[in-house]
Scaffold this motif. Structure first.
Motif, PDB file in Angstrom:
ATOM      1  N   THR A 190       0.846  -1.195   0.000  1.00 19.46           N
ATOM      2  CA  THR A 190       0.000   0.000   0.000  1.00 19.46           C
ATOM      3  C   THR A 190       0.884   1.247   0.000  1.00 19.46           C
ATOM      4  O   THR A 190       2.066   1.190   0.330  1.00 19.46           O
ATOM      5  N   ALA A 191       0.260   2.374  -0.362  1.00 19.08           N
ATOM      6  CA  ALA A 191       0.991   3.641  -0.384  1.00 19.08           C
ATOM      7  C   ALA A 191       0.026   4.781  -0.132  1.00 19.08           C
ATOM      8  O   ALA A 191      -1.181   4.670  -0.362  1.00 19.08           O
ATOM      9  N   ARG A 192       0.561   5.870   0.361  1.00 23.33           N
ATOM     10  CA  ARG A 192      -0.200   7.098   0.471  1.00 23.33           C
ATOM     11  C   ARG A 192       0.747   8.270   0.222  1.00 23.33           C
ATOM     12  O   ARG A 192       1.953   8.169   0.444  1.00 23.33           O
ATOM     13  N   ILE A 193       0.197   9.384  -0.259  1.00 24.89           N
ATOM     14  CA  ILE A 193       1.015  10.524  -0.643  1.00 24.89           C
ATOM     15  C   ILE A 193       0.502  11.787   0.034  1.00 24.89           C
ATOM     16  O   ILE A 193      -0.623  11.827   0.549  1.00 24.89           O
ATOM     17  N   THR A 194       1.337  12.804   0.015  1.00 24.13           N
ATOM     18  CA  THR A 194       0.962  14.081   0.607  1.00 24.13           C
ATOM     19  C   THR A 194       1.858  15.174   0.053  1.00 24.13           C
ATOM     20  O   THR A 194       2.914  14.880  -0.540  1.00 24.13           O
ATOM     21  N   GLU A 195       1.448  16.416   0.241  1.00 20.24           N
ATOM     22  CA  GLU A 195       2.337  17.544   0.024  1.00 20.24           C
ATOM     23  C   GLU A 195       2.815  17.980   1.392  1.00 20.24           C
ATOM     24  O   GLU A 195       2.051  18.507   2.193  1.00 20.24           O
ATOM     25  N   GLU A 196       4.071  17.741   1.652  1.00 21.47           N
ATOM     26  CA  GLU A 196       4.661  18.015   2.955  1.00 21.47           C
ATOM     27  C   GLU A 196       5.265  19.412   2.965  1.00 21.47           C
ATOM     28  O   GLU A 196       6.030  19.777   2.083  1.00 21.47           O
ATOM     29  N   THR A 197       4.894  20.187   3.976  1.00 22.67           N
ATOM     30  CA  THR A 197       5.500  21.509   4.160  1.00 22.67           C
ATOM     31  C   THR A 197       6.216  21.523   5.497  1.00 22.67           C
ATOM     32  O   THR A 197       5.675  21.100   6.515  1.00 22.67           O
ATOM     33  N   ARG A 198       7.453  22.028   5.488  1.00 25.39           N
ATOM     34  CA  ARG A 198       8.286  22.025   6.686  1.00 25.39           C
ATOM     35  C   ARG A 198       8.770  23.420   7.036  1.00 25.39           C
ATOM     36  O   ARG A 198       9.097  24.209   6.150  1.00 25.39           O
ATOM     37  N   THR A 199       8.804  23.689   8.327  1.00 24.82           N
ATOM     38  CA  THR A 199       9.446  24.879   8.864  1.00 24.82           C
ATOM     39  C   THR A 199      10.628  24.420   9.700  1.00 24.82           C
ATOM     40  O   THR A 199      10.459  23.675  10.664  1.00 24.82           O
ATOM     41  N   ALA A 200      11.815  24.827   9.316  1.00 22.63           N
ATOM     42  CA  ALA A 200      13.016  24.337   9.981  1.00 22.63           C
ATOM     43  C   ALA A 200      13.101  24.836  11.413  1.00 22.63           C
ATOM     44  O   ALA A 200      12.712  25.960  11.725  1.00 22.63           O
ATOM     45  N   ALA A 201      13.593  23.980  12.295  1.00 29.75           N
ATOM     46  CA  ALA A 201      13.817  24.365  13.684  1.00 29.75           C
ATOM     47  C   ALA A 201      15.084  25.207  13.789  1.00 29.75           C
ATOM     48  O   ALA A 201      15.997  25.088  12.973  1.00 29.75           O
ATOM     49  N   ARG A 202      15.123  26.042  14.799  1.00 29.53           N
ATOM     50  CA  ARG A 202      16.323  26.832  15.077  1.00 29.53           C
ATOM     51  C   ARG A 202      17.087  26.137  16.199  1.00 29.53           C
ATOM     52  O   ARG A 202      16.741  26.258  17.370  1.00 29.53           O
ATOM     53  N   ARG A 203      18.097  25.380  15.834  1.00 27.02           N
ATOM     54  CA  ARG A 203      18.872  24.634  16.819  1.00 27.02           C
ATOM     55  C   ARG A 203      20.241  25.285  17.025  1.00 27.02           C
ATOM     56  O   ARG A 203      20.813  25.846  16.100  1.00 27.02           O
ATOM     57  N   VAL A 204      20.740  25.161  18.237  1.00 27.88           N
ATOM     58  CA  VAL A 204      22.047  25.710  18.591  1.00 27.88           C
ATOM     59  C   VAL A 204      22.862  24.610  19.263  1.00 27.88           C
ATOM     60  O   VAL A 204      22.312  23.666  19.843  1.00 27.88           O
TER      61      VAL A 204
END
Length: 417
Positions: A190-204
């Motif tokens: 089986t499979a499923r799809i999506t449009e993934e949107t990401r906001t990058a984390a601010r890591r230190v």
């Protein structure tokens, strides 16, 4: 000049002063050196060292002014955000060419909605393979949208989240996946799809030092770190090595006592050239964890250990922001294990823009509250008194019992006479 002098002397003044009586249960505080730029808002970045003295979730964090009045604040962390809206996609044209690849074709639907990620369900439990992803509008002419995407699943190590493949966004109806492991077939059910949107984390970077473990498992490189009392939230490990090309599987474990270990994260790090393009992934990201002890294992198989290996622990810093008054001084309080998280209406009354651009205040060194009184119950703060009282009570009962026995014997002897 006088203002800068006052800012420099502020931590020293705060060190000599006790907190007001209302804050006697807060053990530590830091003075804020107000920014010189005028602003309706003020912010301060929390140092990693605040964890340990403060609660892990910072529920005991408070801001007060010079009069001891509580100041409502916002606590912000720029975490990574991933938005997905999965929809099922039929799988067809599955097959296997020994020595070359397995294949699956996915129908993303006739509506032309954009997509850039596919999640597969495969019958196999433990595997790793590179995947070639191609797209087509007519199922005849195909174009490669990603040459080599890592696809894996290792149930024994808890690595079961490697079955999501990403690629540049497309509206093409058809996706063709070729699993480039030619030794045995991989069957996608089986499979499923999506449009993934990401906001990058601010890591230190976080203050941590990794060292090679005393005992190295065969075929692995094992490194360890001890954070001591300071336990900031950790959400990534970054790797550096002098080797030009490599691909290694990584597992990250955490523990508070060195006996019970929990899986913190897993992934792959790599650097290699692929048809003129440089493919690089040097960071393993996982959900935030507070822990003292850390282990990072790199699977080398029969390859030599990576030379010049260096690890960097990374986390998302927290930022405190609040409305300030002109010519007012502020202190940041923490160190109350029994304090519940405050609830302010401030978050519902303002938008993010004003305070996210507010000038930053510098935090002074950690100071002890000279008027500190533990918030624990009296009996918990003086357990030795309870034990003393218990021993006295037991001794008294024993003395009474012995006297009762003696008195009973005397009466029995008198009756016999």
């Amino acid at each position: 000049m006088m203002r800068w002098l006052a800012m420099l002397l502020l931590p020293l003044c705060a060190q000599a002063a006790d907190l007001p009586g209302a804050w006697q249960h807060w053990q530590y505080f830091r003075a804020m050196q107000n920014p010189s730029a005028p602003s309706a808002w003020q912010s301060a970045m929390l140092p990693a060292e605040i964890y340990g003295p403060a609660q892990n979730g910072l529920a005991d964090l408070r801001v007060i002014d010079r009069d001891g009045k509580e100041v409502p604040y916002l606590l912000h962390a720029q975490q990574e955000q991933c938005r997905r809206a999965w929809r099922n996609a039929p799988v067809s044209d599955t097959g296997f060419i020994p020595g070359q690849y397995s294949q699956a074709v996915i129908d993303t639907g006739p509506d032309g909605a954009p997509h850039n990620a596919v999640q597969l369900t495969l019958e196999q439990k433990d595997f790793f393979t590179w995947t070639e992803i191609s797209a087509s509008d007519d199922r005849l002419n195909w174009r490669i949208v990603r040459e080599k995407a890592p696809l894996f699943r290792f149930e024994q190590e808890g690595m079961t989240n490697g079955q999501v493949l990403t690629y540049p966004s497309t509206r093409s109806r058809w996706l063709r996946l070729r699993f480039l492991q030619g030794e045995k077939a991989l069957q996608a059910s089986t499979a499923r799809i999506t449009e993934e949107t990401r906001t990058a984390a601010r890591r230190v970077p976080l203050p941590a030092s990794f060292n090679l473990a005393a005992r190295q498992p065969e075929g692995e490189t094992l490194l360890e770190a001890d954070l001591g009392k300071t336990r900031p939230p950790v959400s990534a490990i970054r790797f550096e090595t002098s080797q030009a090309e490599f691909h290694r599987r990584v597992t990250v474990s955490a523990s508070d006592d060195g006996k019970t270990w929990r899986n913190a994260g897993q992934g792959h790090i790599y650097r290699y050239a692929d048809e003129g393009k440089q493919r690089i992934e040097l960071e393993v990201v996982f959900p935030e964890i507070h822990a003292r002890l850390w282990r990072v294992a790199l699977l080398n198989r029969n390859d030599p250990a990576l030379p010049g290996l260096r690890l960097e622990m990374r986390g998302v810093p927290r930022q405190v922001a609040f409305k300030r008054e002109a010519e007012q001084d502020y202190r940041l309080l923490y160190g109350n294990a029994r304090a519940a998280a405050p609830s302010y209406e401030l978050a519902q009354l303002v938008r993010s823009e004003p305070w996210q651009t507010a000038p930053a205040a510098l935090l002074g060194p950690q100071q002890d509250n000279g008027a500190y009184v533990s918030g624990d119950a009296w009996s918990e703060r003086h357990p030795w008194l309870l034990w003393t009282a218990l021993l006295v009570a037991v001794g008294g009962l024993a003395w009474m019992a012995i006297n009762a026995l003696r008195f009973g014997k005397v009466e029995a002897q008198e009756e016999d006479k």
